[in-house]
Structures are given as C-alpha cells and as structure tokens.
Design a protein around this motif. Sequence first.
Motif, short mmCIF file in Angstrom:
data_model
loop_
_atom_site.label_atom_id
_atom_site.label_comp_id
_atom_site.label_asym_id
_atom_site.label_seq_id
_atom_site.Cartn_x
_atom_site.Cartn_y
_atom_site.Cartn_z
N ALA A 173 1.01 -0.90 0.08
CA ALA A 173 0.18 0.03 -0.39
C ALA A 173 1.01 1.45 0.09
O ALA A 173 1.80 1.36 0.73
N GLN A 174 0.77 2.51 -0.83
CA GLN A 174 1.04 3.82 -0.21
C GLN A 174 0.53 4.48 0.89
O GLN A 174 -0.48 5.22 0.93
N VAL A 175 1.35 3.80 1.83
CA VAL A 175 0.86 4.72 3.22
C VAL A 175 2.05 5.85 2.93
O VAL A 175 3.09 6.04 2.26
N ASP A 176 1.63 6.96 3.87
CA ASP A 176 2.45 8.00 3.94
C ASP A 176 3.75 7.93 5.11
O ASP A 176 3.88 7.01 5.77
N ASP A 177 4.36 8.86 4.97
CA ASP A 177 6.12 8.67 6.16
C ASP A 177 5.35 9.07 7.31
O ASP A 177 6.64 7.66 7.75
N ASP A 178 4.56 9.23 7.60
CA ASP A 178 4.55 9.08 9.37
C ASP A 178 3.68 7.77 9.34
O ASP A 178 3.76 7.38 10.89
N THR A 179 2.71 7.56 8.95
CA THR A 179 1.85 6.35 8.89
C THR A 179 3.21 5.11 8.75
O THR A 179 3.76 4.61 10.18
N ILE A 180 4.41 4.72 8.25
CA ILE A 180 4.82 4.02 8.39
C ILE A 180 5.67 3.79 9.06
O ILE A 180 6.43 2.60 9.59
N THR A 181 6.44 4.95 9.37
CA THR A 181 7.23 5.12 10.45
C THR A 181 6.48 4.78 12.07
O THR A 181 7.36 4.22 12.90
N ASP A 182 5.86 5.18 12.20
CA ASP A 182 5.43 5.20 13.27
C ASP A 182 5.09 3.67 13.77
O ASP A 182 5.66 3.01 14.54
N LEU A 183 4.06 2.80 12.69
CA LEU A 183 4.64 1.84 13.15
C LEU A 183 5.71 0.75 13.33
O LEU A 183 5.35 -0.35 13.57
N THR A 184 6.58 1.15 12.64
CA THR A 184 8.01 0.62 12.05
C THR A 184 9.00 0.89 13.72
O THR A 184 8.97 -0.12 14.05
N MET A 185 8.45 2.19 13.92
CA MET A 185 9.21 2.31 15.32
C MET A 185 8.74 1.30 16.33
O MET A 185 9.01 1.26 17.43
N ASN A 186 7.03 1.47 16.66
CA ASN A 186 6.34 0.72 17.43
C ASN A 186 7.28 -0.93 17.11
O ASN A 186 6.85 -1.49 18.63
N LEU A 187 7.24 -1.23 16.45
CA LEU A 187 8.02 -2.88 16.10
C LEU A 187 8.98 -2.86 16.88
O LEU A 187 9.19 -3.97 17.00
N VAL A 188 9.63 -1.88 16.59
CA VAL A 188 11.30 -2.01 17.13
C VAL A 188 11.29 -1.71 18.32
O VAL A 188 11.38 -2.77 18.65
N GLU A 189 10.10 -1.35 19.07
CA GLU A 189 10.45 -1.20 20.15
C GLU A 189 9.66 -2.25 20.72
O GLU A 189 9.77 -2.74 22.15
N LEU A 190 8.53 -3.13 20.73
CA LEU A 190 7.96 -4.04 20.51
C LEU A 190 8.80 -5.31 20.81
O LEU A 190 9.15 -6.26 21.37
N SER A 191 9.78 -5.81 19.88
CA SER A 191 11.08 -6.67 19.67
C SER A 191 12.31 -6.27 19.88
O SER A 191 13.04 -7.13 20.04
N GLN A 192 12.65 -4.94 21.24
CA GLN A 192 13.42 -5.26 21.94
C GLN A 192 13.85 -5.80 22.21
O GLN A 192 15.00 -5.54 22.89
N TYR A 193 13.48 -7.23 23.10
CA TYR A 193 14.07 -7.73 23.91
C TYR A 193 14.64 -8.61 23.43
O TYR A 193 14.54 -9.97 24.11
N GLU A 194 14.64 -8.49 22.51
CA GLU A 194 15.47 -9.65 21.34
C GLU A 194 17.24 -10.44 21.55
O GLU A 194 17.15 -8.80 22.36
N LYS A 195 17.70 -11.32 21.80
CA LYS A 195 18.51 -11.33 22.37
C LYS A 195 19.85 -10.32 21.39
O LYS A 195 19.63 -10.08 19.99
#
Length: 195
Positions: A173-195
């Motif tokens: 999908a052609q999502v705007d910069d804010d949408t993809i950045t916000d979701l990505t940074m949310n997933l980065v934070e959720l995955s931070q407990y990785e080894k």
Amino acid sequence: MNGIKRLLGRRGILLAIALTALLAAGCGSKKEPVKTSEAETSAPAETETTAESGAGTTEQPNPMVEVKDVLAFEAIGVHMVMPEGAEDTSFFIINQEVADAQFTLDGVAYTYRASDTAEDFAGIFERFKDEAIAQNYDYGDTSLEVLIKTTDSGGRLAAWEWGSTKYTLYTAAQVDDDTITDLTMNLVELSQYEK
C-alpha cells in the motif's frame, strides 16, 4: 499346412492384442506413489505439485508452514510481538528459518518478517526509489538504525536488526511517511527484548 499357418496367424493376432492391452494399461511402467510424512500432509497448503521432466508429477514440500501464533517463532530463535489493533492475522515459518506474520492494521495489509539466520528474506522483487527514511532508536546502551525504503510502485519496506535477528516490515500500500514510520518504530520497540 494351411491349417497350421492359420492357427499361428490367429495366435499371433491374439498375442499382439494382449500385448497392446497390457501396454495401454501401463503395466510395464507403473511407479510407486510418492510417500509423504504426516507433517507434509497435515495441512492443505503444505504441498505443491511440480512437473518432473514431462514424466509425471512429484509432491514437493511447501516452504511455508502455518503456525498458531507468534510464540511458535521462538522455536527458530525469533521474538515477535504484534502491534496493538492488528487484525486478520496469520503466521508462518518459511524454510524453518524465517518467521512471517501477516496482518491488517487500519485497513492496510502488512507482512512482518524476522530471522536469526537468513540474510535476504523480505521477498520484495521490485526496484526501490533512491530516497529513504533513516530513523535511530536508542535503548539503554544499544542504538540501532531503521531504514524505510519506497518501491517504485509506492510500497514500503522497513528493515532493522536487534542483536542477531533481522526484521522487515512490508506493505504494498502507498502509506504516508508518518504512518509507516510510527508503525515501524512501534514494532522496533516491541521487538527490543530480542537477544
């Protein structure tokens, strides 16, 4: 003598008919069916048929095996958490090394992947535009860079690493910069407990 020739002629015809019938039935080239394990036949999406040099078909295992949820990814060394509000979720393990979570968020379909061993697993076969969004994420003593690219058709691909695990997030999908950045940074934070 004529009676013997007629008798041999009839036997020859009968023999020819019998051989033709046997060949038509395929008796001379019958193959054993391909045996599959229970794991290969447990779900309808787990096998695919491919042609084998015009001589028939062979069952090949599908590299995508559906699993129940993100907890199944722990078996391949991957920690993933779905974003809040994710709908229509499905989960797969690809080639026993790539975690694949598909979901919809705010009406947009996404594919979220991670691997502890594979190098290039995003599965995007499009050209990317030259410009990209780079974001830094800091957590304690750890800092990482997130790179978000745009495909020529307008899709978005984000990539980052936590320790030995690489992550990607893709949408066509052609999502705007804010949408993809916000979701990505949310997933980065959720995955931070990785080894």
